[in-house]
Design a protein around this motif. Structure first.
Motif, PDB file in Angstrom:
ATOM      1  N   SER A   1       0.816  -1.215   0.000  1.00 33.45           N
ATOM      2  CA  SER A   1       0.000   0.000   0.000  1.00 33.45           C
ATOM      3  C   SER A   1       0.852   1.270   0.000  1.00 33.45           C
ATOM      4  O   SER A   1       0.608   2.183  -0.787  1.00 33.45           O
ATOM      5  CB  SER A   1      -0.939   0.004   1.212  1.00 33.45           C
ATOM      6  OG  SER A   1      -1.814  -1.104   1.160  1.00 33.45           O
ATOM      7  N   ARG A   2       1.838   1.321   0.861  1.00 33.38           N
ATOM      8  CA  ARG A   2       2.648   2.540   0.948  1.00 33.38           C
ATOM      9  C   ARG A   2       3.498   2.773  -0.308  1.00 33.38           C
ATOM     10  O   ARG A   2       3.525   3.894  -0.823  1.00 33.38           O
ATOM     11  CB  ARG A   2       3.520   2.501   2.208  1.00 33.38           C
ATOM     12  CG  ARG A   2       2.690   2.526   3.484  1.00 33.38           C
ATOM     13  CD  ARG A   2       3.551   2.533   4.735  1.00 33.38           C
ATOM     14  NE  ARG A   2       2.728   2.389   5.922  1.00 33.38           N
ATOM     15  CZ  ARG A   2       2.135   3.389   6.550  1.00 33.38           C
ATOM     16  NH1 ARG A   2       2.298   4.620   6.098  1.00 33.38           N
ATOM     17  NH2 ARG A   2       1.391   3.180   7.622  1.00 33.38           N
ATOM     18  N   PRO A   3       4.211   1.770  -0.832  1.00 32.71           N
ATOM     19  CA  PRO A   3       4.920   2.022  -2.095  1.00 32.71           C
ATOM     20  C   PRO A   3       3.979   2.413  -3.238  1.00 32.71           C
ATOM     21  O   PRO A   3       4.315   3.282  -4.050  1.00 32.71           O
ATOM     22  CB  PRO A   3       5.617   0.682  -2.382  1.00 32.71           C
ATOM     23  CG  PRO A   3       5.745   0.038  -1.050  1.00 32.71           C
ATOM     24  CD  PRO A   3       4.527   0.439  -0.286  1.00 32.71           C
ATOM     25  N   MET A   4       2.793   1.784  -3.291  1.00 31.67           N
ATOM     26  CA  MET A   4       1.838   2.147  -4.319  1.00 31.67           C
ATOM     27  C   MET A   4       1.373   3.587  -4.145  1.00 31.67           C
ATOM     28  O   MET A   4       1.207   4.332  -5.116  1.00 31.67           O
ATOM     29  CB  MET A   4       0.629   1.203  -4.265  1.00 31.67           C
ATOM     30  CG  MET A   4      -0.300   1.329  -5.455  1.00 31.67           C
ATOM     31  SD  MET A   4       0.487   0.792  -6.988  1.00 31.67           S
ATOM     32  CE  MET A   4       0.741  -0.951  -6.626  1.00 31.67           C
ATOM     33  N   GLY A   5       1.178   4.003  -2.901  1.00 31.61           N
ATOM     34  CA  GLY A   5       0.787   5.382  -2.634  1.00 31.61           C
ATOM     35  C   GLY A   5       1.847   6.367  -3.090  1.00 31.61           C
ATOM     36  O   GLY A   5       1.523   7.431  -3.640  1.00 31.61           O
ATOM     37  N   ARG A   6       3.126   6.052  -2.877  1.00 41.21           N
ATOM     38  CA  ARG A   6       4.196   6.956  -3.309  1.00 41.21           C
ATOM     39  C   ARG A   6       4.245   7.064  -4.824  1.00 41.21           C
ATOM     40  O   ARG A   6       4.510   8.148  -5.374  1.00 41.21           O
ATOM     41  CB  ARG A   6       5.539   6.474  -2.748  1.00 41.21           C
ATOM     42  CG  ARG A   6       5.638   6.607  -1.229  1.00 41.21           C
ATOM     43  CD  ARG A   6       7.059   6.425  -0.751  1.00 41.21           C
ATOM     44  NE  ARG A   6       7.533   5.048  -0.914  1.00 41.21           N
ATOM     45  CZ  ARG A   6       7.397   4.102  -0.004  1.00 41.21           C
ATOM     46  NH1 ARG A   6       6.775   4.367   1.136  1.00 41.21           N
ATOM     47  NH2 ARG A   6       7.873   2.889  -0.195  1.00 41.21           N
ATOM     48  N   MET A   7       3.993   5.956  -5.522  1.00 46.27           N
ATOM     49  CA  MET A   7       3.958   6.015  -6.990  1.00 46.27           C
ATOM     50  C   MET A   7       2.798   6.879  -7.476  1.00 46.27           C
ATOM     51  O   MET A   7       2.935   7.672  -8.417  1.00 46.27           O
ATOM     52  CB  MET A   7       3.839   4.602  -7.558  1.00 46.27           C
ATOM     53  CG  MET A   7       5.118   3.788  -7.488  1.00 46.27           C
ATOM     54  SD  MET A   7       4.938   2.221  -8.367  1.00 46.27           S
ATOM     55  CE  MET A   7       5.154   1.074  -7.042  1.00 46.27           C
TER      56      MET A   7
ATOM     57  N   PRO B   1      10.165   8.843   7.774  1.00 45.24           N
ATOM     58  CA  PRO B   1      10.964   8.495   6.586  1.00 45.24           C
ATOM     59  C   PRO B   1      10.069   8.122   5.409  1.00 45.24           C
ATOM     60  O   PRO B   1       8.926   7.690   5.585  1.00 45.24           O
ATOM     61  CB  PRO B   1      11.789   7.289   7.055  1.00 45.24           C
ATOM     62  CG  PRO B   1      11.776   7.368   8.545  1.00 45.24           C
ATOM     63  CD  PRO B   1      10.490   8.001   8.929  1.00 45.24           C
ATOM     64  N   GLU B   2      10.608   8.288   4.220  1.00 44.47           N
ATOM     65  CA  GLU B   2       9.790   8.062   3.025  1.00 44.47           C
ATOM     66  C   GLU B   2       9.267   6.633   2.947  1.00 44.47           C
ATOM     67  O   GLU B   2       8.128   6.403   2.538  1.00 44.47           O
ATOM     68  CB  GLU B   2      10.619   8.389   1.773  1.00 44.47           C
ATOM     69  CG  GLU B   2       9.823   8.312   0.482  1.00 44.47           C
ATOM     70  CD  GLU B   2      10.669   8.665  -0.731  1.00 44.47           C
ATOM     71  OE1 GLU B   2      10.417   9.718  -1.336  1.00 44.47           O
ATOM     72  OE2 GLU B   2      11.581   7.872  -1.052  1.00 44.47           O
ATOM     73  N   TRP B   3      10.060   5.650   3.362  1.00 42.82           N
ATOM     74  CA  TRP B   3       9.635   4.253   3.238  1.00 42.82           C
ATOM     75  C   TRP B   3       8.485   3.927   4.174  1.00 42.82           C
ATOM     76  O   TRP B   3       7.797   2.914   3.991  1.00 42.82           O
ATOM     77  CB  TRP B   3      10.816   3.313   3.496  1.00 42.82           C
ATOM     78  CG  TRP B   3      11.379   3.393   4.885  1.00 42.82           C
ATOM     79  CD1 TRP B   3      12.347   4.239   5.331  1.00 42.82           C
ATOM     80  CD2 TRP B   3      11.012   2.588   6.013  1.00 42.82           C
ATOM     81  NE1 TRP B   3      12.605   4.020   6.672  1.00 42.82           N
ATOM     82  CE2 TRP B   3      11.810   3.015   7.115  1.00 42.82           C
ATOM     83  CE3 TRP B   3      10.108   1.547   6.213  1.00 42.82           C
ATOM     84  CZ2 TRP B   3      11.711   2.448   8.371  1.00 42.82           C
ATOM     85  CZ3 TRP B   3      10.008   0.970   7.477  1.00 42.82           C
ATOM     86  CH2 TRP B   3      10.791   1.420   8.530  1.00 42.82           C
ATOM     87  N   MET B   4       8.241   4.769   5.180  1.00 41.59           N
ATOM     88  CA  MET B   4       7.126   4.557   6.085  1.00 41.59           C
ATOM     89  C   MET B   4       5.912   5.409   5.734  1.00 41.59           C
ATOM     90  O   MET B   4       4.890   5.347   6.421  1.00 41.59           O
ATOM     91  CB  MET B   4       7.550   4.875   7.538  1.00 41.59           C
ATOM     92  CG  MET B   4       8.557   3.911   8.122  1.00 41.59           C
ATOM     93  SD  MET B   4       8.898   4.289   9.862  1.00 41.59           S
ATOM     94  CE  MET B   4       7.277   4.057  10.586  1.00 41.59           C
ATOM     95  N   SER B   5       5.996   6.176   4.682  1.00 38.22           N
ATOM     96  CA  SER B   5       4.927   7.108   4.328  1.00 38.22           C
ATOM     97  C   SER B   5       4.306   6.716   2.986  1.00 38.22           C
ATOM     98  O   SER B   5       4.914   6.016   2.170  1.00 38.22           O
ATOM     99  CB  SER B   5       5.485   8.535   4.250  1.00 38.22           C
ATOM    100  OG  SER B   5       4.488   9.435   3.798  1.00 38.22           O
ATOM    101  N   THR B   6       3.074   7.176   2.801  1.00 38.97           N
ATOM    102  CA  THR B   6       2.409   6.979   1.505  1.00 38.97           C
ATOM    103  C   THR B   6       2.751   8.089   0.527  1.00 38.97           C
ATOM    104  O   THR B   6       2.311   8.050  -0.628  1.00 38.97           O
ATOM    105  CB  THR B   6       0.883   6.946   1.695  1.00 38.97           C
ATOM    106  OG1 THR B   6       0.453   8.159   2.326  1.00 38.97           O
ATOM    107  CG2 THR B   6       0.473   5.759   2.553  1.00 38.97           C
TER     108      THR B   6
END
Length: 371
Positions: free
Chosen positions: A273-279, A318-323
Motif C-alpha cells: 500500500s505505501r509504495p503504491m501510494g508513493r507512486m 521516513p519516506e519508506w514509512m509514508s504513503t
C-alpha cells in the motif's frame, strides 16, 4: 322365582324390536337384539399413547466450563483432512483460481505518464457513488467538532474559486458536479478533491500557498488523482489485500485471527500500500504540474510551494514509512520535469483547453505511455 331373579338383569338391558316385513308373503316377524347404552357407562376408551422423550438426568448446577470442555469440537483434524482431500474442493479451488486470474488480467491498465501496470476493476460512476457517503461524513465531522465553512464573500473562498475556474477546463472533467468548500481551520494545511468534483480546502493551507500559483500546485495535484483514477485503483487494491489477509487467517486455522489481522495487515500495508501510494503521488505531481502550466500558472511556483511545505512539516516520517514521497525527492523530481512544464505553458493559449487531459485519457484507453 330364584332363576327369574338372575335373568332379570340380562333382559333389562335388551330391547326386542320388530322390523317390518320385507315382502308381502313374510308373516313371521324377525327379532333383533339392540343393546341399550346405559348413561354414565364405565367403558374405557382407548388412550393414545404419544411418544415421550427419553428421560434424561439434567443437572443445571454443572459448571459451564466443564460442559464446554466436554463439548465435541466443531472442526476435527480428521474432518479437516477429509475436507482438504475432497475432489470437489480441488475442483472449486482450480475454477476459482482460474477465474480470479482471468478477472485480474482483464482489468489491467497502463498509467500513461509512468508506464506502470496496475489493476483497476471499478468504474468512475461506482467510485463517485462511493464518495458521496464520504462527503457527508466530512461535513458531519466538521460541524460536530464546532468548525465552520467559509462564505462565498470571504476573500479566501474567492481565491480558491478563481483557481478552480482556471483548472477545471484543463482537467477534462467539466461535466462533473463541482462543489468547492473551504473549511475554516488555520491549524490544518491540507486539501483534497474527491471523485465527482467535491473540493475541500483547509484555510491553514493558504498561508503556505501564498498566492494563486502555489494554490494551483496543490489543487492541480489533487485533481490529477481523479484524472488518473487513483481512488478506483486503491479500492481495487483492497480486494487483493483482503484476499491475502483472509488466506493467512485460513492457513493458521483461525487460531491467530487478531494477530494475523494486525501483523499481516501491517506487513501488507508496508510492502504494497505505501509504495503504491508513493507512486500515485509522484504521478499526480507530474500530471498536476502539466495541468497548472496549461492553465498558464507559473510552474516555478511549484518548487517554492514544496520548499515551504518541507519547512512546515518538520519531523515527517521516513519516506519508506509514508504513503507520500519526501518533500526533498518531490522537489528534485519537479526540477527534472520543469523544462517540459515550461514548454507546456508556452504552447498553451491560456484559454483553458484540456489538451493534456484529453491526451492522457486517450493513452489510458489504448494502454500506451506518453511523455
Amino acid at each position: 322365582m330364584q332363576s327369574h331373579r338372575f335373568l332379570r338383569p340380562l333382559w333389562s338391558s335388551i330391547t326386542i324390536r320388530v322390523s317390518p316385513p320385507l315382502a308381502a308373503s313374510a308373516s313371521t316377524p324377525s327379532l333383533r337384539f339392540v343393546p341399550r347404552l346405559r348413561p354414565f357407562s364405565q367403558t374405557h376408551h382407548p388412550r393414545k399413547d404419544w411418544p415421550r422423550p427419553p428421560r434424561t438426568t439434567r443437572n443445571y448446577n454443572v459448571d459451564p466450563r466443564r460442559r464446554l470442555s466436554e463439548a465435541k469440537p466443531l472442526i476435527t483434524s480428521h474432518g479437516l483432512r477429509r475436507f482438504v482431500r475432497s475432489p470437489s474442493l480441488h475442483t472449486v479451488v482450480v475454477i476459482s483460481v482460474l477465474g480470479a486470474v482471468a478477472f485480474y488480467f482483464s482489468n489491467i491498465q497502463t498509467v500513461p505518464v509512468s508506464g506502470r501496470r496496475r489493476f483497476n476493476c471499478f468504474s468512475e460512476e461506482s467510485v463517485e457513488a462511493a464518495s458521496e457517503a464520504q462527503v457527508k461524513r466530512i461535513i458531519y465531522d466538521v460541524e460536530r467538532s464546532g468548525g465552520r465553512f467559509l462564505d462565498d464573500w470571504d476573500p479566501r473562498m474567492a481565491m480558491v474559486k478563481r483557481v478552480m475556474k482556471r483548472l477545471i477546463p484543463v482537467s477534462g472533467m467539466e461535466d462533473a458536479n463541482w462543489e468547492i468548500t473551504v473549511i475554516d481551520d488555520p491549524r490544518t494545511a491540507n486539501a483534497f478533491v474527491l471523485p465527482g468534483g467535491k473540493v475541500f480546502v483547509f484555510s491553514g493551507l493558504l498561508p503556505i500557498a501564498r498566492n494563486e500559483h502555489g494554490l494551483a500546485t496543490v489543487l492541480g495535484h489533487e485533481i490529477a488523482h481523479n484524472l488518473a483514477g487513483h481512488v478506483a485503483e486503491r479500492m481495487s487494491g483492497q480486494i487483493g489485500t483482503n484476499i491475502m489477509l483472509y488466506s493467512l487467517i485460513f492457513l493458521t486455522g483461525g487460531l491467530a485471527i487478531l494477530g494475523t489481522q494486525f501483523i499481516g495487515g501491517a506487513v501488507l500495508d508496508l510492502l504494497f500500500s505505501r509504495p503504491m501510494g508513493r507512486m500515485q503521488e509522484s504521478e499526480a505531481d507530474y500530471i498536476g504540474l502539466m495541468m497548472m502550466a496549461e492553465a498558464c500558472y507559473n510552474p516555478h511556483e511549484a518548487l517554492g510551494f514544496w520548499q515551504r511545505m518541507e519547512k512546515a512539516q518538520q519531523g515527517e516520517p521516513p519516506e519508506w514509512m509514508s504513503t507520500h514521497p519526501s518533500n526533498f525527492n518531490r522537489i528534485q523530481k519537479i526540477g527534472e520535469w520543469m523544462p517540459k512544464a515550461l514548454e507546456k505553458r508556452q504552447e498553451s493559449d491560456c484559454q483553458g483547453t484540456s489538451a493534456f487531459a484529453d491526451l492522457f485519457r486517450q493513452a489510458m484507453v489504448r494502454g500506451v505511455r506518453i511523455e
